[in-house]
Scaffold this active site. Structure first.
Site, PDB file in Angstrom:
ATOM      1  N   ARG A  81     -38.880  28.622  -8.661  1.00  0.00           N
ATOM      2  CA  ARG A  81     -38.005  27.775  -8.633  1.00  0.00           C
ATOM      3  C   ARG A  81     -37.569  27.695 -10.236  1.00  0.00           C
ATOM      4  O   ARG A  81     -38.443  27.146 -11.156  1.00  0.00           O
ATOM      5  CB  ARG A  81     -38.043  26.451  -8.162  1.00  0.00           C
ATOM      6  CG  ARG A  81     -36.842  25.709  -8.565  1.00  0.00           C
ATOM      7  CD  ARG A  81     -36.981  24.337  -7.665  1.00  0.00           C
ATOM      8  NE  ARG A  81     -36.139  23.511  -8.040  1.00  0.00           N
ATOM      9  CZ  ARG A  81     -36.120  22.204  -8.664  1.00  0.00           C
ATOM     10  NH1 ARG A  81     -37.473  21.872  -9.136  1.00  0.00           N
ATOM     11  NH2 ARG A  81     -34.928  21.500  -9.160  1.00  0.00           N
TER      12      ARG A  81
ATOM     13  N   HIS B 289     -30.032  21.313 -14.123  1.00  0.00           N
ATOM     14  CA  HIS B 289     -31.301  20.675 -14.486  1.00  0.00           C
ATOM     15  C   HIS B 289     -30.936  19.973 -15.705  1.00  0.00           C
ATOM     16  O   HIS B 289     -31.924  20.172 -16.707  1.00  0.00           O
ATOM     17  CB  HIS B 289     -32.533  21.574 -14.541  1.00  0.00           C
ATOM     18  CG  HIS B 289     -33.800  20.940 -14.206  1.00  0.00           C
ATOM     19  ND1 HIS B 289     -34.733  21.206 -13.161  1.00  0.00           N
ATOM     20  CD2 HIS B 289     -34.200  19.924 -14.943  1.00  0.00           C
ATOM     21  CE1 HIS B 289     -35.741  20.484 -13.165  1.00  0.00           C
ATOM     22  NE2 HIS B 289     -35.528  19.683 -14.264  1.00  0.00           N
TER      23      HIS B 289
ATOM     24  N   GLU C  34     -32.745  16.196  -9.346  1.00  0.00           N
ATOM     25  CA  GLU C  34     -33.006  14.706  -9.373  1.00  0.00           C
ATOM     26  C   GLU C  34     -31.689  13.985  -9.782  1.00  0.00           C
ATOM     27  O   GLU C  34     -31.743  13.411 -10.968  1.00  0.00           O
ATOM     28  CB  GLU C  34     -34.322  14.457 -10.246  1.00  0.00           C
ATOM     29  CG  GLU C  34     -35.347  15.249  -9.715  1.00  0.00           C
ATOM     30  CD  GLU C  34     -36.609  14.874 -10.633  1.00  0.00           C
ATOM     31  OE1 GLU C  34     -36.479  13.907 -11.484  1.00  0.00           O
ATOM     32  OE2 GLU C  34     -37.598  15.305 -10.022  1.00  0.00           O
TER      33      GLU C  34
ATOM     34  N   ASN D 182     -38.753  16.303  -4.965  1.00  0.00           N
ATOM     35  CA  ASN D 182     -39.571  16.257  -6.030  1.00  0.00           C
ATOM     36  C   ASN D 182     -40.311  15.068  -5.926  1.00  0.00           C
ATOM     37  O   ASN D 182     -39.713  13.690  -5.838  1.00  0.00           O
ATOM     38  CB  ASN D 182     -38.777  16.242  -7.520  1.00  0.00           C
ATOM     39  CG  ASN D 182     -38.164  17.592  -7.581  1.00  0.00           C
ATOM     40  OD1 ASN D 182     -38.303  18.554  -6.587  1.00  0.00           O
ATOM     41  ND2 ASN D 182     -37.374  17.614  -8.819  1.00  0.00           N
TER      42      ASN D 182
ATOM     43  N   TYR E 134     -44.127  12.739  -7.450  1.00  0.00           N
ATOM     44  CA  TYR E 134     -45.031  12.885  -8.523  1.00  0.00           C
ATOM     45  C   TYR E 134     -46.119  11.466  -8.127  1.00  0.00           C
ATOM     46  O   TYR E 134     -47.137  11.708  -8.270  1.00  0.00           O
ATOM     47  CB  TYR E 134     -44.498  12.599  -9.926  1.00  0.00           C
ATOM     48  CG  TYR E 134     -43.902  13.816 -10.253  1.00  0.00           C
ATOM     49  CD1 TYR E 134     -44.388  14.758 -11.049  1.00  0.00           C
ATOM     50  CD2 TYR E 134     -42.548  14.113 -10.179  1.00  0.00           C
ATOM     51  CE1 TYR E 134     -44.022  16.157 -11.452  1.00  0.00           C
ATOM     52  CE2 TYR E 134     -41.914  15.111 -10.436  1.00  0.00           C
ATOM     53  CZ  TYR E 134     -42.605  16.374 -11.166  1.00  0.00           C
ATOM     54  OH  TYR E 134     -42.073  17.403 -11.667  1.00  0.00           O
TER      55      TYR E 134
ATOM     56  N   GLU F 295     -41.024  20.087  -6.564  1.00  0.00           N
ATOM     57  CA  GLU F 295     -41.782  19.931  -7.735  1.00  0.00           C
ATOM     58  C   GLU F 295     -42.856  18.868  -7.111  1.00  0.00           C
ATOM     59  O   GLU F 295     -42.589  17.862  -6.557  1.00  0.00           O
ATOM     60  CB  GLU F 295     -40.777  18.975  -8.681  1.00  0.00           C
ATOM     61  CG  GLU F 295     -40.071  19.976  -9.609  1.00  0.00           C
ATOM     62  CD  GLU F 295     -39.263  19.158 -10.590  1.00  0.00           C
ATOM     63  OE1 GLU F 295     -39.854  18.260 -11.281  1.00  0.00           O
ATOM     64  OE2 GLU F 295     -37.998  19.482 -10.918  1.00  0.00           O
TER      65      GLU F 295
HETATM   66  C1  GBH Z   1     -39.135  15.794 -13.051  1.00  0.00           C
HETATM   67  O1  GBH Z   1     -38.912  14.467 -13.176  1.00  0.00           O
HETATM   68  C2  GBH Z   1     -38.224  16.615 -13.668  1.00  0.00           C
HETATM   69  O2  GBH Z   1     -37.469  17.327 -12.627  1.00  0.00           O
HETATM   70  C3  GBH Z   1     -38.936  17.579 -14.629  1.00  0.00           C
HETATM   71  O3  GBH Z   1     -37.857  18.301 -15.293  1.00  0.00           O
HETATM   72  C4  GBH Z   1     -39.918  16.941 -15.449  1.00  0.00           C
HETATM   73  O4  GBH Z   1     -40.183  17.800 -16.335  1.00  0.00           O
HETATM   74  C5  GBH Z   1     -41.136  16.455 -14.591  1.00  0.00           C
HETATM   75  O5  GBH Z   1     -40.512  15.757 -13.456  1.00  0.00           O
HETATM   76  C6  GBH Z   1     -41.794  15.720 -15.175  1.00  0.00           C
HETATM   77  O6  GBH Z   1     -41.548  14.562 -15.833  1.00  0.00           O
HETATM   78  O7  GBH Z   1     -38.954   5.900 -17.311  1.00  0.00           O
HETATM   79  O8  GBH Z   1     -38.988   6.377 -19.800  1.00  0.00           O
HETATM   80  O9  GBH Z   1     -40.926   6.314 -18.425  1.00  0.00           O
HETATM   81  C7  GBH Z   1     -39.496  13.280 -12.871  1.00  0.00           C
HETATM   82  C8  GBH Z   1     -39.039  12.149 -13.399  1.00  0.00           C
HETATM   83  C9  GBH Z   1     -39.391  11.970 -15.594  1.00  0.00           C
HETATM   84  C10 GBH Z   1     -40.055  10.224 -14.068  1.00  0.00           C
HETATM   85  C11 GBH Z   1     -39.823  11.277 -16.698  1.00  0.00           C
HETATM   86  C12 GBH Z   1     -40.625   9.655 -15.061  1.00  0.00           C
HETATM   87  C13 GBH Z   1     -40.341   8.869 -17.555  1.00  0.00           C
HETATM   88  C14 GBH Z   1     -39.209   8.522 -18.109  1.00  0.00           C
HETATM   89  N1  GBH Z   1     -39.846  11.735 -14.444  1.00  0.00           N
HETATM   90  N2  GBH Z   1     -39.988   9.784 -16.046  1.00  0.00           N
HETATM   91  S1  GBH Z   1     -39.554   6.492 -18.293  1.00  0.00           S
END
Ligand code: GBH
Length: 517
Positions: free
Chosen positions: A110, A155, A200, A343, A345, A416
């Site tokens: 992807r 993206h 996202e 996605n 995490y 993801e």
């Molecule tokens: C994904 O976002 C994205 O699709 C990808 O591009 C990214 O690299 C990956 O995950 C890893 O982060 O609120 O200031 O603490 C996931 C979303 C992005 C959620 C960063 C948490 C932290 C910003 N994440 N975010 S903050």
């Protein structure tokens, strides 16, 4: 000197200790080979995004994206003051990337197209010939070695000229996104059969339009963020319907929107308020996108509609801050996704709260009214937003599957999932993360009957992690950002992920904690 090496040593010790603790915890639960397996047609892939790896920000006729423009103007914006001008240099080194994917036996990739690399001004009257050729070559080279590209149209790298006009907050973006997508389908639809439109939108709108944690950092809380929600949804629907009418009959591809969600657990499972807060969070942050597309009734969820209308009116707005869809738009959105691209995490703990010190008024946070906390007993291997809680993954998949009956017909594909650390190739915690999250996915499929057909690891290699610059490392491969060659080296997790994809099972003992690369 002495001071700083002391700090480094302490950190190493801490990391080792928490690693040992995590290893023993997770081995205590799981060892041996999982009894459930992934079906033969289950898709295993790796994921990346153009802006995070390509570099070559001003080469080949590429226009600027809002991230290029913003970081050049505000070099302190990223935590390590870095930018993505070179990143992993994949614009020049994509053959290495393909070789890496091949080396771990993965056959789905992807990736995303950079809108301004293809359309330097964002609009379809000017197509960059080099941009056009770059993606054609990349896709063809992948296919030559049997790797199927899955392509995301957006993206996060909005062309600067369109951002200047308001980006996703401008209603005209629906037309411009459609024009861009049509160019892409015409150019590559003969060989690309799996698409996702927008990555996202929640992160993008909430952090970028409502707060300043992402570019464009507009801080238009409770207003601009909802405009972004509204017009990303409408743009997605427009492109889905356009593809359905003009391309699908002969290109026969599938197209979806990529939604992200944290899982929300009540801080105190015995407190009805905390339990309600968890559901409120999911309604306000996931269902706001998923309900218009996947529910039988369509439109924003009534909970979200009423909540934002009421608070808007209490705040003296005569008009709700959340825009309304027309009946026609509601219809266009309903069912506008061939699979649920998810996605995921991490998990947060929820309690109700009408006001937090750092909430803007108005804001999406204040409308949601939920305080999000970390469970400090879960491992937090790299970033303060990412704790490891594998069961949250299974619960989220179940929540989605059970809320939308449409998902009996169309599958969920995890586009993801992954975790970040400090970049060591001996990434035993990432090995465990993938083992444990994938095991929960197996449980969701085999014990709960969830219709999941694929999984993509985030991410192929260390990359530019937006506001975190190069400080957060998510890769299966380590990238040496200090070397001009941007040397790539497999981590332990690359081997263990390869083993899962190959055997279709999880061998919890495949990589031993004491193994060193
Ligand atoms: C994904 O976002 C994205 O699709 C990808 O591009 C990214 O690299 C990956 O995950 C890893 O982060 O609120 O200031 O603490 C996931 C979303 C992005 C959620 C960063 C948490 C932290 C910003 N994440 N975010 S903050």
């Amino acid at each position: 000197m002495r001071g700083s090496s002391g700090v480094a040593l302490n950190r190493a010790l801490l990391v080792t200790l928490s690693l040992l603790q995590y290893a023993s915890e997770s081995l205590g639960v799981n060892s041996g080979v999982s009894n459930y397996s992934f079906p033969d047609d289950f898709i295993f892939g790796v994921a990346s995004a153009a802006y995070q790896i390509e570099g070559a920000w001003n080469e080949g006729g590429k226009g600027e994206s809002m991230w290029d423009t913003y970081i050049h103007k505000h070099p302190n914006y990223t935590v390590d003051r870095s930018n993505a001008d070179v990143a992993a240099d994949s614009y020049h080194r994509f053959m290495d990337d393909i070789e890496m994917i091949k080396s771990i036996g993965i056959n789905y990739y992807r990736l995303s197209i950079s809108w301004p690399r293809l359309l330097p001004n964002g609009m379809d009257n000017n197509i960059s010939q080099e941009g056009k050729k770059y993606y054609r070559t990349l896709f063809e080279e992948l296919l030559k070695v049997n790797i199927t590209p899955v392509v995301t149209l957006f993206h996060w790298d909005m062309p600067t000229p369109l951002m200047d006009l308001g980006g996703w907050a401008n209603p005209k973006i629906v037309d411009y996104f459609e024009d861009y997508a049509r160019v892409v389908f015409n150019l590559y639809g003969d060989i690309i059969k799996m698409w996702t439109t927008i990555n996202e939108p929640h992160q993008h709108c909430y952090n970028g339009y409502g707060r300043d944690h992402f570019v464009p950092a507009i801080m238009s809380g409770g207003v601009g963020d909802y405009l972004c929600v509204h017009y990303t949804l409408l743009s997605h629907a427009r492109v889905y319907r356009m593809y359905e009418k003009e391309f699908k009959p002969y290109q026969k591809g599938q197209i979806a929107i990529t939604l992200d969600a944290f899982w929300a657990d009540p801080k105190d499972p015995n407190s009805p308020e905390d339990v309600a807060a968890a559901e409120d969070y999911l309604q306000m942050h996931l269902a706001i996108f998923s309900h218009p597309i996947f529910s039988d009734v369509g439109d924003y969820p009534s909970f979200v509609r009423e909540r934002i209308n009421n608070i808007s009116s209490q705040q003296g707005f005569l008009r709700s801050r959340l825009p309304y869809f027309t009946d026609e738009e509601i219809k266009a959105l309903q069912g506008s996704s061939d699979f649920f691209s998810l996605n995921h995490y991490t998990t947060f703990l929820t309690t109700p709260s009408s006001m937090e010190a750092d909430w803007l008024v108005p804001s999406w946070d204040q409308d949601t009214g939920v305080r999000m906390e970390q469970n400090l007993s879960w491992p937090m291997p790299g970033a303060d937003w990412l704790t490891v809680n594998p069961p949250g993954f299974r619960k989220l998949i179940n929540w989605i599957q059970n809320n939308y009956s449409m998902l009996k017909e169309i599958p969920i594909i995890i586009t993801e999932n992954g975790m970040c650390d400090w970049g060591q190739t001996n990434d035993y915690e990432r090995v465990n993360y993938y083992n444990d999250y994938l095991y929960q996915l197996l449980l969701a499929m085999h014990e709960d009957g969830c219709n999941v057909k694929g999984y993509f690891s985030w991410t192929l290699m260390d990359d530019f992690e937006w506001i975190d610059g190069y400080s957060a490392k998510f890769g299966l491969f380590k990238v040496d950002f200090d070397s001009p060659e941007r040397t790539r080296i497999p981590k332990l997790s690359a081997h263990s992920y390869a083993n899962i994809a190959r055997t279709r099972r999880i061998d919890f003992d495949y990589i031993k904690p004491d193994l060193r690369l």
